[in-house]
Enzyme design. Structure first.
Site, short mmCIF file in Angstrom:
data_model
loop_
_atom_site.label_atom_id
_atom_site.label_comp_id
_atom_site.label_asym_id
_atom_site.label_seq_id
_atom_site.Cartn_x
_atom_site.Cartn_y
_atom_site.Cartn_z
N ARG A 120 37.23 54.05 43.34
CA ARG A 120 37.58 53.73 44.86
C ARG A 120 38.06 54.95 45.65
O ARG A 120 37.29 55.17 46.67
CB ARG A 120 38.58 52.59 44.97
CG ARG A 120 38.33 51.21 44.63
CD ARG A 120 39.55 50.19 44.77
NE ARG A 120 40.55 50.65 43.59
CZ ARG A 120 41.72 50.31 43.93
NH1 ARG A 120 42.19 50.10 45.16
NH2 ARG A 120 42.77 50.42 42.94
N ASP A 156 38.15 49.33 48.88
CA ASP A 156 37.14 48.57 48.76
C ASP A 156 36.75 47.36 49.61
O ASP A 156 37.45 47.15 50.52
CB ASP A 156 37.30 47.87 46.95
CG ASP A 156 38.32 46.92 47.05
OD1 ASP A 156 38.47 46.24 48.24
OD2 ASP A 156 39.08 47.05 45.88
N TYR A 176 31.46 54.26 34.65
CA TYR A 176 31.34 53.27 35.63
C TYR A 176 30.03 52.96 36.09
O TYR A 176 29.38 54.39 36.14
CB TYR A 176 32.44 53.48 36.58
CG TYR A 176 33.86 53.29 36.06
CD1 TYR A 176 34.65 51.84 36.10
CD2 TYR A 176 34.61 54.40 35.58
CE1 TYR A 176 35.92 51.84 35.73
CE2 TYR A 176 36.03 54.24 35.27
CZ TYR A 176 36.66 52.99 35.18
OH TYR A 176 37.75 52.98 34.81
N ASP A 192 40.15 46.99 38.08
CA ASP A 192 40.24 46.31 39.30
C ASP A 192 40.00 45.04 39.39
O ASP A 192 39.08 44.51 38.77
CB ASP A 192 39.45 46.84 40.46
CG ASP A 192 39.90 48.45 40.79
OD1 ASP A 192 41.09 49.00 40.49
OD2 ASP A 192 39.37 49.22 41.51
#
Length: 284
Positions: A159, A68, A54, A26
């Protein structure tokens, strides 16, 4: 910066003829972006591990069009979620789960990227995808914001995971921060910034930072071949197993010359008594 532009900059800095990355990160995210240079780019799809890890942060009570914090706010809701409720809900999103890719993503539909359609104000139907969330753990929670650490298969959207958790809690949630801590077996501690790479190029030590492509395949078996067999393999020819040293199973192996040069990947077919070429390594 997009993953494509980061990859392109690495290619220009190193002087490589081509470069590719193993998975879009991203634009708001930090962390590991695995970049394959020159001949290594042909092996991206064959890497043994495409799993990723992550660290993310999220806020409850808010939803946006991008899922987001950078997006347009779609809703705001009161939050009355306990630590236990949050942790229990997160567990429901581990294992094999279905995810619908977000509109703001690089997924293609009818030849067009979803984010391009989203910027035109269009929303299209997306097919759900099966992904695997190996682990998802809450690191901290203050009643409104929380940290989450996730290890998952390729194609998993953090997300979307956070948005799904928010929906399950009935208040919505939005991702506020994302760092990819590992990808393809490489950790963030092994990664280099673009400034590091530029400095190494200027000092003539860029090769110190480049990982040989064969190291990505350390988990595979290894076959050493003779000089004549090296030539035949590099030309795409099959090799007879009974002329190779060792015992082999039906599997993919790394293939090396007598001098230790990585020639590529070969696939053993015991029923046919041959080693076939899966992919030849061509530098450049």
């Amino acid at each position: 910066m997009t993953s494509f532009s980061a990859c392109s900059r690495v290619r220009r800095l190193t002087g490589a003829k081509k470069a590719g990355h193993t998975g879009t990160l991203d634009p708001m995210a930090t962390g590991v972006l695995t970049v394959a240079l020159s001949g290594a780019a042909r092996f991206i799809d064959l890497l043994p591990s495409h799993d990723k890890s992550y660290k993310a942060r999220a806020k409850l009570g808010v939803t946006t069009d991008t899922l987001d914090i950078t997006g347009k706010i779609l809703s705001e809701s009161p939050v009355s979620v306990t630590d236990g409720e949050l942790r229990k809900t997160v567990l429901n999103f581990t294992g094999e789960i279905e995810q619908i890719p977000p509109m703001y993503s690089a997924v293609s539909v009818d030849g067009k990227r979803l984010y391009e359609l989203a910027r035109e104000g269009k929303e299209v139907e997306r097919k759900s995808r099966r992904v695997n969330v190996y682990s998802a753990e809450i690191s901290d929670f203050d009643g409104r914001e929380f940290g989450i650490e996730v290890t998952c298969s390729s194609g998993t959207y953090i997300r979307t995971l956070i948005d799904d958790i928010g929906r399950a809690l009935g208040c919505g949630a939005v991702m506020t921060q994302l760092e990819r801590t590992s990808a393809n077996g490489f950790s963030v501690s092994e990664a280099h910034t673009l400034n590091d790479i530029e400095k190494a190029v200027g000092e003539g030590r860029i090769n110190d930072l480049i990982i040989p492509v064969e190291r990505c395949f350390d988990s595979l078996g290894r076959i050493a071949v003779s000089p004549a067999q090296s030539v035949r393999f590099k030309n795409g020819g099959e090799l007879a197993l009974d002329r190779l040293k060792g015992s082999f199973n039906d599997a993919v192996y790394t293939v090396f010359s007598p001098e230790g040069e990585f020639l590529g990947l070969g696939e053993v077919k015991t029923d046919e008594n041959i080693l076939t070429v899966k992919k030849v390594y061509i530098d450049g």
